[in-house]
Write a protein that holds these residues in place. Structure first.
Motif, PDB file in Angstrom:
ATOM      1  N   GLN A  61       0.836  -1.208   0.000  1.00 12.49           N
ATOM      2  CA  GLN A  61       0.000   0.000   0.000  1.00 12.49           C
ATOM      3  C   GLN A  61       0.867   1.253   0.000  1.00 12.49           C
ATOM      4  O   GLN A  61       0.607   2.204  -0.748  1.00 12.49           O
ATOM      5  CB  GLN A  61      -0.923   0.002   1.214  1.00 12.49           C
ATOM      6  CG  GLN A  61      -1.997  -1.067   1.184  1.00 12.49           C
ATOM      7  CD  GLN A  61      -2.832  -1.078   2.451  1.00 12.49           C
ATOM      8  OE1 GLN A  61      -2.558  -0.348   3.398  1.00 12.49           O
ATOM      9  NE2 GLN A  61      -3.846  -1.927   2.474  1.00 12.49           N
ATOM     10  N   ARG A  67       3.893   1.511  -1.074  1.00 11.76           N
ATOM     11  CA  ARG A  67       4.581   1.617  -2.352  1.00 11.76           C
ATOM     12  C   ARG A  67       3.668   2.220  -3.415  1.00 11.76           C
ATOM     13  O   ARG A  67       4.107   3.028  -4.240  1.00 11.76           O
ATOM     14  CB  ARG A  67       5.065   0.235  -2.810  1.00 11.76           C
ATOM     15  CG  ARG A  67       5.792   0.258  -4.149  1.00 11.76           C
ATOM     16  CD  ARG A  67       6.260  -1.129  -4.555  1.00 11.76           C
ATOM     17  NE  ARG A  67       6.989  -1.071  -5.800  1.00 11.76           N
ATOM     18  CZ  ARG A  67       6.443  -1.124  -7.013  1.00 11.76           C
ATOM     19  NH1 ARG A  67       5.133  -1.215  -7.129  1.00 11.76           N
ATOM     20  NH2 ARG A  67       7.188  -1.065  -8.095  1.00 11.76           N
ATOM     21  N   SER A  68       2.409   1.833  -3.411  1.00 13.22           N
ATOM     22  CA  SER A  68       1.478   2.357  -4.415  1.00 13.22           C
ATOM     23  C   SER A  68       1.280   3.857  -4.263  1.00 13.22           C
ATOM     24  O   SER A  68       1.022   4.560  -5.238  1.00 13.22           O
ATOM     25  CB  SER A  68       0.129   1.645  -4.311  1.00 13.22           C
ATOM     26  OG  SER A  68      -0.491   1.920  -3.069  1.00 13.22           O
ATOM     27  N   SER A  69       1.447   4.357  -3.036  1.00 13.60           N
ATOM     28  CA  SER A  69       1.290   5.799  -2.810  1.00 13.60           C
ATOM     29  C   SER A  69       2.604   6.550  -2.966  1.00 13.60           C
ATOM     30  O   SER A  69       2.632   7.779  -3.033  1.00 13.60           O
ATOM     31  CB  SER A  69       0.731   6.057  -1.403  1.00 13.60           C
ATOM     32  OG  SER A  69       1.635   5.595  -0.409  1.00 13.60           O
ATOM     33  N   PRO A  95       5.555   5.467  -5.378  1.00 14.83           N
ATOM     34  CA  PRO A  95       6.261   4.548  -6.280  1.00 14.83           C
ATOM     35  C   PRO A  95       7.679   4.967  -6.617  1.00 14.83           C
ATOM     36  O   PRO A  95       8.468   4.158  -7.106  1.00 14.83           O
ATOM     37  CB  PRO A  95       5.378   4.555  -7.537  1.00 14.83           C
ATOM     38  CG  PRO A  95       4.685   5.880  -7.506  1.00 14.83           C
ATOM     39  CD  PRO A  95       4.444   6.171  -6.041  1.00 14.83           C
TER      40      PRO A  95
END
Length: 256
Positions: free
Chosen positions: A238, A240-242, A244
């Protein structure tokens, strides 16, 4: 490659190790083996010719990666049986380092083979692992049930004349055959293998860090520990997705 920012150097083995440890297994050598993980009885013969199934270019790249970096080239017939000393990696990692470009898996060791570096000044070990579960691997595809190759400093090789050469590394990342462990890995496409950055061994139903002596989860029962790894891996994905574009030394999933 964004390798861990950890100082790497070699220190000489002093009086704590018996110079003739290859001729006789001593209490001193056993103490060193317990700390660094490389045992005389684990020594593997150096594969030659067709016995080494790794492509020649990859084998050469791996051997070069573990060179000593010194102008001094100790002969293979080293009288003491010890090559150079101990590789020490400073800068202890987090208990569960979910970092950019890294992977985290649960695996079982199914094969082990040690090799000399290109300059014959160090030894490195290759392990084959069967992956049971992939917790975190956003940049490399690691499927459960697949077999991967992982690399560590240190190991022991048996020469054709029966002598054994050893090289020790700290922290202890050596894996025993049949051992299950949670490993934090970093892939090198040129070497077609993963470097082992952190190991949590699962022994007698509990989590143990024998390398950096991390006590945060030591003694946790396996079920509780693996549940914690899964939860932190999910949070890391999570995070990482915010974010990248995070740098290689960024660690995700540490928030409570």
């Amino acid at each position: 490659m964004n390798y861990p920012m950890r100082l790497l150097f070699v220190v000489a083995l002093g009086a704590c190790l018996c110079p003739a440890m290859l001729a006789q297994v001593t209490p001193q050598s056993r103490q060193a083996e317990a700390e660094y993980g490389s045992r005389v009885e684990d020594a593997t013969p150096l594969p030659t010719g067709e016995a080494d199934r790794t492509p020649a270019a990859v084998r050469k790249a791996r051997a070069r990666r573990f060179n000593s970096g010194s102008r001094f080239r100790p002969p293979v017939e080293n009288p003491s049986g010890l090559l150079g000393g101990v590789v020490v990696e400073y800068g202890p990692l987090e208990a569960l380092p979910f970092r950019a470009g890294w992977s985290a898996v649960l695996g079982t060791t199914i094969n082990r083979q040690s090799y000399l570096s290109e300059d014959e000044g160090r030894i490195y070990t290759e392990y084959s692992l069967t992956v049971q579960e992939t917790f975190f691997s956003p940049t490399v595809n690691i499927s459960p049930g697949s077999e991967i190759t992982v690399l560590t400093y240190g190991g022991a090789v048996r020469l054709q004349n029966g002598r054994v050469l050893q090289f020790f590394a700290r922290p202890n990342k050596h894996l025993r055959l049949g051992e299950r462990a949670v490993l934090f890995l970093q892939y090198d496409p040129k070497l077609q293998a993963f470097f082992v950055n952190k190991v949590w061994r699962l022994k007698d139903g509990s989590a143990v860090d024998e390398g950096e002596r991390d006590t945060m989860f030591t003694g946790w029962d396996e079920y509780r520990f693996l549940s914690e790894v899964r939860q932190r891996a999910a949070r890391a994905l999570q995070d990482r997705s915010s974010n990248p574009q995070a740098r290689g030394d960024n660690t995700w999933g540490d928030r409570k």
